[in-house]
Design a protein around this motif. Sequence first.
Motif: not given
Length: 239
Positions: A7-18, A163-167, A169-173
Amino acid sequence: MKRQTPAYSWALVDADGTLFDFQRAEAIALEITPTQLSVSAPRQFADTFHAINAELWQAFEAGLLSARDVRTQRFRRVFEVLGLPGDPHVFSEAYLQNLIKESTFLEGAERFLQRITSRVGLVLLTNGFADVQHARIARLGLSDVFDHVVISEEVGVSKPHPGVFDIAFDRMGNPAKHDVLILGDSLSSDIRGGFDYGIDTCWYNPQQHVNTTNLTPTYEIRDLNEAAAILVRQAADHD
């Protein structure tokens, strides 16, 4: 015939508590570190730490402190408030090593990763300390699971800042925003950050905390199996 399609191409996943059971590891580390260092910790030690730690991390998320500031200040302040002898820096480093040693998955997290790995791109997006997060990733056998790991301390900006989302997204292309979902347990960093950035959000809320913010997550789940179902939906195979 049915097959799973993303349903999505990418997932941004948190670490602690997730993914990681941070509360368990933290509780054990706070219990055993004073004993290891012969620090006579009073009954209110953990509560004092939690209050100061929460205050400092909130300042960090607001961009008022660096991760290094949080790391160096929290036990120094705890020792000052409680009048404890000893070196708070030594205590802090021992505590973090114990935190790493006690790292475990939250219930369902390992299965969740197994279900979605190779089906969607995975980015670990965390505000944790860089050395601690890298050590925990290695300890739990996740070094080859994530396509990218974005740690705020390494990139100089933290969730919820765009800004952290910009980074990331840049790494994801630079995929389309509608192709990306962020999954996390924190309304103030994960969900706020995703909402402000214009991507879909999935609030992992196993304890059913009341949402007292003005945010409405795209999804709210209690079980990581639900997140896997969202990320990889069942669709008819017309091939």
